[in-house]
Motif scaffolding. Structure first.
Motif, short mmCIF file in Angstrom:
data_model
loop_
_atom_site.label_atom_id
_atom_site.label_comp_id
_atom_site.label_asym_id
_atom_site.label_seq_id
_atom_site.Cartn_x
_atom_site.Cartn_y
_atom_site.Cartn_z
N ILE A 127 0.83 -1.21 0.00
CA ILE A 127 0.00 0.00 0.00
C ILE A 127 0.86 1.26 0.00
CG2 ILE A 127 -0.35 0.20 2.51
CD1 ILE A 127 -2.98 0.94 -0.17
N LEU A 166 -2.57 -1.22 -8.62
CA LEU A 166 -2.38 -2.51 -7.98
C LEU A 166 -2.42 -2.47 -6.44
CD1 LEU A 166 -2.01 -5.36 -8.85
CD2 LEU A 166 0.44 -4.98 -9.06
N PRO A 167 -1.66 -1.58 -5.82
CA PRO A 167 -1.65 -1.56 -4.35
C PRO A 167 -3.04 -1.35 -3.78
CG PRO A 167 0.07 -0.14 -5.21
CD PRO A 167 -0.75 -0.56 -6.37
N VAL A 170 -4.98 -4.66 -3.99
CA VAL A 170 -4.53 -5.63 -2.98
C VAL A 170 -5.11 -5.27 -1.62
CG1 VAL A 170 -2.54 -6.60 -1.78
CG2 VAL A 170 -2.40 -6.10 -4.23
N ALA B 40 1.84 -9.86 -8.71
CA ALA B 40 1.78 -8.54 -8.07
C ALA B 40 3.15 -8.12 -7.55
CB ALA B 40 0.77 -8.57 -6.92
N LEU B 44 5.35 -4.91 -8.97
CA LEU B 44 5.69 -3.81 -8.07
C LEU B 44 7.19 -3.66 -7.90
CD1 LEU B 44 2.92 -4.09 -5.38
CD2 LEU B 44 3.31 -2.21 -6.93
N LEU B 309 -1.57 4.15 8.82
CA LEU B 309 -1.72 2.70 8.87
C LEU B 309 -1.69 2.17 10.29
CD1 LEU B 309 0.40 2.03 5.76
CD2 LEU B 309 -2.00 1.45 6.03
#
Lengths: 291, 319
Positions: A127, A166-167, A170, B40, B44, B309
């Motif tokens: 993320i 993408l992040p 996910v 993925a 990335l 977070l």
């Protein structure tokens, strides 16, 4: 004077509607102005306040004529198609790749030896990629894309948008899968299904609402993007927002009627989505914030 | 690089049935687990790790594309110059901070107000929510263009309306060209586009507040005002904080609107840090210097993100 309960309730509700209506006006006026500017003749644009078609100016479809069937036709069709292809396919790719990873992060335990990372750390790493300001990473992107000959290609833009989305996928889908009961998968696995079959035949169908929400969200980002397109394309893979921006910065002054028509063409799909599938979008927007 | 790819530990997560299978089954399971995240992780890694490493290397280089001088190593010089000698950097940071704090404060207050109003409507609100959602959905390019039209000093509807309301006494501002109001104009554009987002977040939070709490407050004779501050706000606080942080991170990146509406001007009163970075990189072509600025932003955004977070995890009891 005494007011009955009922009256005060009514008053309250009335006030609620008034306040909401005020916001609705503020919210929708810019769009309304786009619509009427797109049907104004140049003279009506520069003549002063003109708000209502047929009443204080004579509407004309000249801008739409030129944009859809006239001298801008080819260019508009090309950019719109570019935008559509890149947005839909990058969103699809991001959802496929991302939901696999999101699923895995809830069902397997990972351990990255060198870094001592576990699932939560991995998720955080993923993320955190989304939180980078694009302007920060765009320079190396350009260099890398030039090296790979991806500048100004559809493939390159699809890749860029996929990676950028993408992040998010996910992150959202991980949450979604974590909330699904695992009994069904478990019994499928015991019945001899492979993990991949369990994923595609049981988990994915159960997650359709989440998948749609995430897909629309990715679609929206790619469709609306300006910075990546500005930096990584110049003609062949150029998008609708680029066209609008380019038209707006012409040296002899913006031709507002054309710009308005083009803007409306650009935002139409997104407005349709907002009106038709609002609940999915709401979910996509909110789910990242609230479990 | 290989050790960065996640290696699943043998232990299955909650599948006792699987755990008893053979050793070959375990290694197969392990490869399945890798296959699920591989696409993925690879994408990335390939496309974000390279930029970061490249950028980090540039921070310590002087590389001016406008001169023919080759790139050379200058150590911490770029960072020192940005932090101690570049007034424009700090100005753009201030502009960013004003937009961030002002924007979030206004959006949160209006958004909360709207959410409370919508919450009263029950299921009748759907259509309104869809309509209110439109600004969030549309391209910043279009939002920017719209507001350039609306703010136009001669032909813009905003000044028409002002003239009408003041009976011709005052013709309004040159909203974009006047340094006194340009930043405010940008702020309003942001408010227009993003208030609905906070509205939605608060609305979703409101729906998760149990009705019994309100009933209890009413039985205890609490006024609506008290109920709001003592019941609603504390319960909504976590959600609101998440919303604030998301918006803060986003407005830290504010670029499109600036680029399209004011171009950072007049002077540089609306120049945000993202826009200034863009200028350094793509107008002045000082690559090392740009990288140093990018690096500083990276640190700031990482700090906000960490906070975000950690807070989110805490809320979910994941720690």
């Amino acid at each position: 004077m005494q007011m009955s309960m009922r009256q005060s309730q009514r008053l309250k509700l009335g006030l609620t509607y008034v306040l909401l209506a005020l916001w609705a006006i503020f919210c929708l006026f810019p769009i309304y102005w786009l619509i009427i500017t797109s049907v104004k003749l140049p003279i009506a644009v520069f003549q002063g306040p003109r708000y209502l078609p047929w009443i204080d100016f004579q509407p004309s479809l000249h801008a739409w004529q030129d944009v859809l069937f006239g001298r801008f036709q080819d260019e508009v069709a090309r950019r719109w198609t570019n935008s559509a292809i890149m947005a839909t396919s990058s969103a699809a790719l991001a959802v496929v790749i991302g939901s696999m990873a999101g699923y895995a992060l809830t069902r397997f335990q990972y351990f990255v030896p060198g870094l001592k990372w576990r699932n939560n750390d991995l998720a955080f790493w993923i993320i955190s990629q989304r939180m980078l300001p694009p302007v920060v990473i765009i320079l190396p992107y350009i260099i890398m894309f030039r090296f790979l000959r991806l500048i100004d290609t559809h493939a390159g833009m699809i890749l860029a948008y996929t990676v950028f989305n993408l992040p998010f996928v996910v992150w959202i889908m991980r949450d979604f899968f974590a909330g699904l009961p695992i009994d069904l998968e478990e019994s499928a696995l015991i019945d001899g299904a492979s993990r991949f079959q369990a994923f595609t035949r049981i988990v994915l169908p159960l997650s359709t609402p989440g998948l749609i929400a995430t897909y629309l969200f990715c679609l929206m980002f790619a469709w609306n993007d300006y910075l990546f397109a500005l930096m990584l394309t110049f003609s062949r893979a150029s998008t609708m927002p680029m066209y609008v921006a380019g038209m707006g910065s012409q040296s002899y002054g913006p031709q507002w009627w054309y710009l308005s028509a083009l803007s409306l063409l650009t935002i139409a799909p997104m407005i349709l989505i907002a009106l038709l599938v609002e609940r999915y979008i709401t979910r996509g927007l909110v789910v990242g914030a609230i479990k | 690089m290989r050790d960065r790819v996640a290696i699943p530990q043998g232990g299955p997560a909650g599948y006792p049935g699987e755990a008893r299978r053979s050793a070959s089954g375990r290694s197969r399971r392990r490869s399945v687990a890798i296959l699920f995240v591989l696409p993925a992780a690879l994408t990335l890694l390939a496309i974000t790790v390279f930029p970061l490493i490249y950028e980090l290397r540039l921070v310590f280089m002087s590389w001016e594309l406008t001169t023919n001088a080759p790139a050379r190593f200058v150590g911490l010089q770029n960072l020192i110059r940005v932090l101690s000698q570049d007034g424009r950097f700090w100005t753009s940071m201030r502009v960013t901070a004003i937009l961030m704090i002002g924007g979030v404060a206004i959006q949160l207050s209006i958004g909360t107000g709207l959410a409370l109003l919508l919450n009263r409507l029950g299921s009748r609100r759907t259509l309104l929510v869809s309509l209110f959602l439109i600004p969030v959905m549309i391209a910043p390019v279009v939002a920017g263009f719209q507001f350039r039209m609306i703010y136009h000093d001669q032909f813009g509807p905003l000044n028409y309306v002002i003239e009408l309301l003041t009976f011709g006494q005052w013709g309004g501002f040159a909203w974009i060209a006047d340094p006194r109001v340009a930043l405010f104009s940008i702020l309003m554009t942001d408010v227009w586009q993003w208030t609905p987002f906070l509205m939605l977040i608060v609305l979703a939070g409101l729906q998760s507040v149990p009705v019994e709490l309100y009933e209890a407050a009413e039985v205890d004779g609490a006024s609506p005002w008290q109920t709001f501050w003592r019941v609603t706000v504390p319960l909504l606080l976590p959600v609101i904080i998440i919303g604030i942080l998301i918006r803060a991170m986003d407005s830290f990146k504010l670029f499109d609107i600036i680029y399209l509406v004011t171009g950072g001007g007049p002077g540089n009163v609306t120049e945000t840090i993202s826009f200034y970075t863009y200028l350094q990189g793509f107008k002045f072509f000082s690559l090392g210097y740009t990288a140093a600025m990018a690096f500083i932003q990276l640190i700031i955004i990482t700090l906000i993100a960490q906070f975000f977070l950690r807070f989110q995890r805490q809320q979910r009891g994941e720690v």
